[in-house]
Design an enzyme around this catalytic site. Structure first.
Site, mmCIF file in Angstrom:
data_model
loop_
_atom_site.group_PDB
_atom_site.id
_atom_site.type_symbol
_atom_site.label_atom_id
_atom_site.label_comp_id
_atom_site.label_asym_id
_atom_site.label_seq_id
_atom_site.Cartn_x
_atom_site.Cartn_y
_atom_site.Cartn_z
ATOM 1 N N GLU A 143 0.902 -1.156 0.000
ATOM 2 C CA GLU A 143 0.000 0.000 0.000
ATOM 3 C C GLU A 143 0.932 1.193 0.000
ATOM 4 O O GLU A 143 1.194 1.815 1.020
ATOM 5 C CB GLU A 143 -0.906 -0.030 1.233
ATOM 6 C CG GLU A 143 -2.165 0.830 1.081
ATOM 7 C CD GLU A 143 -1.988 2.247 1.565
ATOM 8 O OE1 GLU A 143 -1.606 3.108 0.724
ATOM 9 O OE2 GLU A 143 -2.212 2.504 2.745
ATOM 10 N N CYS A 167 -1.178 9.208 2.417
ATOM 11 C CA CYS A 167 -1.048 8.549 1.110
ATOM 12 C C CYS A 167 -2.256 8.829 0.245
ATOM 13 O O CYS A 167 -2.225 8.607 -0.974
ATOM 14 C CB CYS A 167 -0.846 7.044 1.288
ATOM 15 S SG CYS A 167 -2.147 6.246 2.248
#
Length: 560
Positions: A296, A331
């Protein structure tokens, strides 16, 4: 350093709610640190935990500086700076773990129930002690109180989701009938056994907890390597889990630098590593582990404002939140904003500047950047602003009156406008779509005729985590969604790029290594593999199967 300077930094912590909010008066019985004392009175040390034992033994220690005050009298805390030569206890611990895991659908099934109960207790205590966790988060990774408390609440909601029977339901099997009497197959979700988990600094509780618990639920034994900057948060969480009944030996906790963690993964039989962090490090680990990894990693996340202008103030507020909350260190942060000319003409850019100007270091709605220096960020801004036709819309300056250490960044919320036709040129594109992980975004304007250029720019992007299509025009939505790929895409007037809760999938698309987080589907995908067991138990002389040719005497056929 004068104490006056230090208590200016402490005032930041206590004024988040509009002035004078007091600190914790008590610390939970299971905790071992007072967040308000960090950097003030002595130095707290975060130890390792291996094979059920906490250990502060290490040849070296790493000091974590106070992120808000370069003149603080003590480091925020210290951690074991574990060296490669000190990894043997971790190697031995992980090598004890069988490939079939600590539990699976056929082995130690009581552990599914135990983790359901541990999750229930942990959720209750996390909500009871929410302020402790929020203060600890803010001490390590300065963010607004609202952002920190939201992280605690999401984490507690996740734990509540997997109380009771819901852990064993993650391992739910399915059956299919076979080709003949007595044959059937059962598909199981099977653990990997020894696994690795490397977590980032920006969500020091939510991200590692959701992934760690997923690994444990499915029967794995994880070794957790947290970010050095935020190690304290997960150390305290592990102590909470131990208080709630988790076996101390179920998780190994390793404080070290990146290359040492990589050496551990290579030397041990770790069968899967889940990594959340930068794409550069993710690719290094992918090669080192031979591809046994779930990522991720960094996401250069885009938002596209459609032609239908409504709720202008709300859209401007959400754009500001997505780009600048936690100083853009998410993110999922909005890295580039494609503005339809209708929004530009309605005054959106002015509203963005006004909203950004209201952010303050005092309430931590703007905060230190922990992975770039001020100089790095300002040089990056200047580089993009030098593109023909580009200009700084707002920001592009160092914060005033701060004591943030020079190894970190301290800049105002910044936006640089780049003309679309310049942005898509090969010599400009790569820099314009580089993720900075700071309070910085690129803004460009398009119209109906140039929408294909926008879609072409989105197609060229290398990472596809979050995105937002802000429009209630169904034809526009359908067209954009059909031609894009981001794994977590928000669509509609209230679309955002950030704010991933525990109630939906969060993860990238377009990469077979992509890791999700938070949902049953994400946990199964990341932390288990498929095992099919085909049962074929009927006798070849079965008097109860009147339809089978095997009910008669069996004759061995010729070999084929």
């Amino acid at each position: 350093m004068t104490m006056t300077r230090f208590f200016f930094a402490r005032k930041i912590f206590s004024s988040r709610m509009g002035g004078g909010r007091c600190h914790l008066s008590t610390v939970p019985s299971w905790a071992t640190v007072e967040p308000k004392s960090l950097g003030v009175s002595g130095t707290y040390h975060v130890p390792n935990c291996v094979d059920g034992t906490w250990s502060a033994d290490s040849e070296k220690r790493m000091e974590i500086p106070h992120p808000l005050d370069r003149d603080a009298p003590y480091p925020l805390y210290t951690i074991n700076d574990t060296q490669v030569t000190e990894l043997q206890p971790f190697l031995d611990s992980l090598r004890k773990v069988p490939k079939s895991g600590l539990h699976n659908p056929l082995k130690n099934p009581h552990r599914y129930l135990e983790y359901g109960e541990i999750s229930r207790k942990a959720a209750e205590l996390m909500l009871r002690d929410a302020e402790f966790f929020a203060e600890t988060i803010i001490a390590c990774v300065p963010k607004s109180h609202a952002q920190a408390m939201a992280e605690v609440q999401v984490t507690a909601a996740f734990l509540k989701n997997f109380a009771g029977d819901n852990v064993r339901r993650l391992a739910q099997s399915f059956g299919v009938s076979g080709d003949h009497y007595g044959q059937y197959s059962t598909g199981h979700r099977w653990p990997y056994g020894p696994v690795g988990l490397i977590s980032p600094f920006n969500f020091p509780l939510e991200i590692p907890v959701l992934q760690l618990m997923g690994a444990l639920y499915m029967g794995n034994k994880p070794v957790l390597k947290p970010s050095e900057q935020a190690s304290l948060v997960m150390e305290q969480y592990l102590r909470l889990l131990h208080h709630c009944g988790m076996d101390l030996a179920d998780v190994d906790f390793l404080n070290c630098r990146g290359p040492v963690a990589q050496e551990l993964l290579v030397q041990t039989p770790v069968r899967l590593t889940q990594f959340t962090g930068s794409s550069r490090v993710g690719e290094i680990l992918a090669k080192a582990t031979g591809g046994k990894i779930k990522l991720e990693d960094a996401g250069f996340d885009w938002k596209l404002l459609g032609p239908d202008v409504e709720d202008l103030d709300y859209v401007a507020w959400q754009c500001d939140q997505d780009a600048y909350a936690l100083s853009g260190q998410k993110c999922s942060a909005q890295s580039i904003l494609f503005v339809h000319k209708n929004y530009e003409e309605a005054g959106l850019l002015d509203k963005l500047e006004k909203n950004a100007s209201q952010r303050s270091l005092e309430d931590l709605s703007i905060c230190p950047v922990l992975t770039h220096t001020t100089e790095d960020i300002l040089n990056f801004t200047e580089r993009i602003a030098s593109i023909p036709g580009a200009r700084v819309l707002f920001g592009g300056k160092e914060l005033n009156n701060h004591k943030i250490p020079s190894k970190y960044g301290a800049v105002e919320p910044t936006a640089v406008f780049v003309p679309l036709k310049e942005l898509i040129k090969p010599e400009n594109y790569s820099i314009c779509v580089s993720e900075l992980f700071a309070p910085f975004q690129v803004i460009t304007v398009y119209d109906d005729d140039t929408l294909p250029l926008v879609l072409g720019a989105l197609e060229q992007m290398s990472h596809h985590l979050t995105a937002a299509v802000v429009s209630n025009d169904l034809q526009f939505l359908q067209h954009v969604l059909a031609h894009t790929v981001n794994g977590t895409t928000y669509a509609g007037r209230r679309a955002r790029t950030t704010g991933a809760p525990q109630n939906h999938w969060f993860g990238p698309a377009g990469d077979p290594r992509g890791a999700g987080i938070g949902t049953p589907e994400a946990i199964r995908l990341v932390w288990s593999c498929h095992r099919e067991i085909i049962h074929d138990t009927a006798s070849v002389h079965n008097k109860y199967d009147l339809t089978s040719t095997l009910s008669a005497a069996w004759t061995q056929p010729k070999p084929t």
